[in-house]
Scaffold this motif. Structure first.
Motif: not given
Lengths: 84, 382
Positions: B300-305, B309-314, B374-376, B379-382
């Motif tokens: 899956f792909s998550a918008l605004y990420c 960053a996702v792989v590293t945080e996981l 949510q954490m990543v 950072d996008a500040g949306l």
């Protein structure tokens, strides 16, 4: 920004050249928030992922992807905003 | 390290660390395969083409491995040609089938492995790319009524998004025109029943618990093709790695009777992940066919990420996954599979369950992923 300035119906343009995805998509989403329904936003980007991610953003957020135009550096992507 | 033994399965699978969800990136060999390789290293080191005793011994070990792999795949041993990787198998398959067919284009689905697409670009023939739909499945209507291709290539299932391909249906369209079908079965063996419609089949021993350095090209008996020069005794290209072939053979024998229940279990675990993702995270592109898919894969792909960053945080939270986003790929291009499907390529996460993956590992992922996204996104500040 010769071509993007001349893009028909352009209401806003954002220059995100030199940034990587998701930056161009985030900028587009931010701009969309301040747009009236029916306005056209043009995003300039040179990250190759923008070619796929801007149309995907439009599909996922129910906005309308209009077209892309190749620029000297990067591409200009035009999007019509359908919701606030 | 805590061993991550499966809850009910036997111990035929080698344990992977808790949180390991990147089977496509690599899995440990089955313990039986590790033992077989070690044993073969002591006896099967000579050139199997030699006429002396040591050579004959090596040759027998190689023949035996080939027979075990053939049995597992349900083909004749003479149809199995071992080689050093599935990539080599695909390249030998493409070049060998083309060498026997002097004219005609190469048709490939847009979601074939990059190695095969690149081999197509360099084979000196015209290349026709067949489109896929939004699930990544070949659009059969794109096949012309009277195709004049020299060869067509279609994977059994897409390793990245899991979607199964209509191999048998395509074969039915090609058969009347005598066009051979080269099928890449990467990530499919020991996970799904393979389709039957192939002319040539490329497989990787790492998918069935064997070593990374053994692939096989299976050529249906009676097919015209030209083997690469220097191939002997069922090994294509270069000196055979017989200990690794022996490990691949034992892995095939071992997994043959145990993979089906494991595949059913994986299918249910992935269904659970898919349902949890839909429920717990907004603005995601959950791709691939939800049901007609490889049992152990979800993407899956998550918008605004950012995928990175996702792989590293996981990883920081003890969970290992892959990503098809450009920032994670070696090529700095987003996944060609996601691109061909019209899927979002940014913020991409690929999960693939290793054999014996525990419920606890899946639960851990399901618990952590919404918070990570949510954490990543924050950072996008949306």
């Amino acid at each position: 920004m010769p071509v993007s300035d001349e893009w028909p119906e352009r209401d806003q343009w954002i220059d995100k050249r030199g940034t990587l995805c998701p930056a161009p998509v985030i900028a587009l989403a931010r701009a969309a928030k301040s747009c009236a329904v029916g306005e056209v936003v043009v995003v300039l980007a040179d990250d190759p992922a923008a070619e796929f991610d801007i149309p995907a953003w439009c599909r996922m957020t129910r906005n309308t992807y209009i077209a892309a135009e190749l620029q000297d550096v990067g591409s200009a992507y035009a999007v019509r905003i359908n919701e606030g | 390290m805590v061993q991550n033994l499966p809850d009910e399965q036997g111990s035929a699978f080698a344990p992977t660390p808790p949180g390991y969800l990147d089977a496509l990136g690599g899995s440990p060999m089955l313990p039986a395969a590790t033992s077989a390789r070690h044993a073969a290293e002591n006896v099967a080191w000579a050139d199997p083409a030699r006429l002396h005793h040591a050579g004959r011994t090596a040759g027998l070990v190689l023949d035996s491995a080939r027979a075990s792999i053939a049995g597992f795949l349900g083909v004749r041993p003479a149809e199995v040609h071992l080689t050093s990787s599935v990539r080599a198998a695909l390249e030998f398959g493409l070049s060998g089938l083309l060498a026997a067919r002097p004219t005609g284009a190469v048709a490939l689905s847009a979601v074939e492995p990059l190695a095969l697409l690149e081999a197509g670009d360099h084979c000196g023939r015209e290349v026709e790319i067949l489109p896929v739909d939004s699930t990544g499945q070949l659009i059969l209507d794109s096949v012309p009524d009277k195709p004049t291709w020299a060869i067509a290539c279609l994977q059994a299932a897409n390793p990245e998004v899991g979607t199964r391909q209509p191999v048998d249906e395509l074969a039915t369209l090609l058969d009347p025109h005598g066009i051979p079908l080269l099928v890449d079965a990467t990530a499919c063996t020991a996970r799904i029943a393979l389709p039957a419609g192939w002319t040539a089949l490329a497989v990787s021993a790492r998918d069935w618990g064997g070593p990374a350095g053994v692939g096989a090209l299976v050529i249906r008996q009676g097919t015209s093709w030209v083997a690469p020069r220097g191939s002997e005794r069922g090994w294509l290209g270069g000196f055979p790695d017989i200990p690794s072939a022996a490990a691949a053979g034992i892995a095939a024998e071992t997994i043959e009777s145990i993979w089906e229940p494991e595949a059913r279990r994986a299918h249910a675990l992935i269904a659970r992940i898919r349902a949890a993702l839909t429920e717990s995270i907004a603005d995601i592109d959950l791709v691939g066919d939800p049901d007609d898919r490889l049992p152990h894969v979800v993407t899956f792909s998550a918008l605004y990420c950012s995928g990175e960053a996702v792989v590293t945080e996981l990883d920081r939270r003890g969970i290992a996954v892959a990503s098809g986003s450009a920032c994670v790929a070696d090529t700095e291009r987003p996944s060609h599979v996601l691109a061909a499907m019209g899927a979002l390529t940014g913020g991409n996460v690929r999960v693939s369950l290793p054999f014996g993956c525990t419920d606890a590992t899946v639960d851990h992922f399901i618990r952590e992923i919404p918070d990570v996204i949510q954490m990543v996104r924050a950072d996008a500040g949306l």
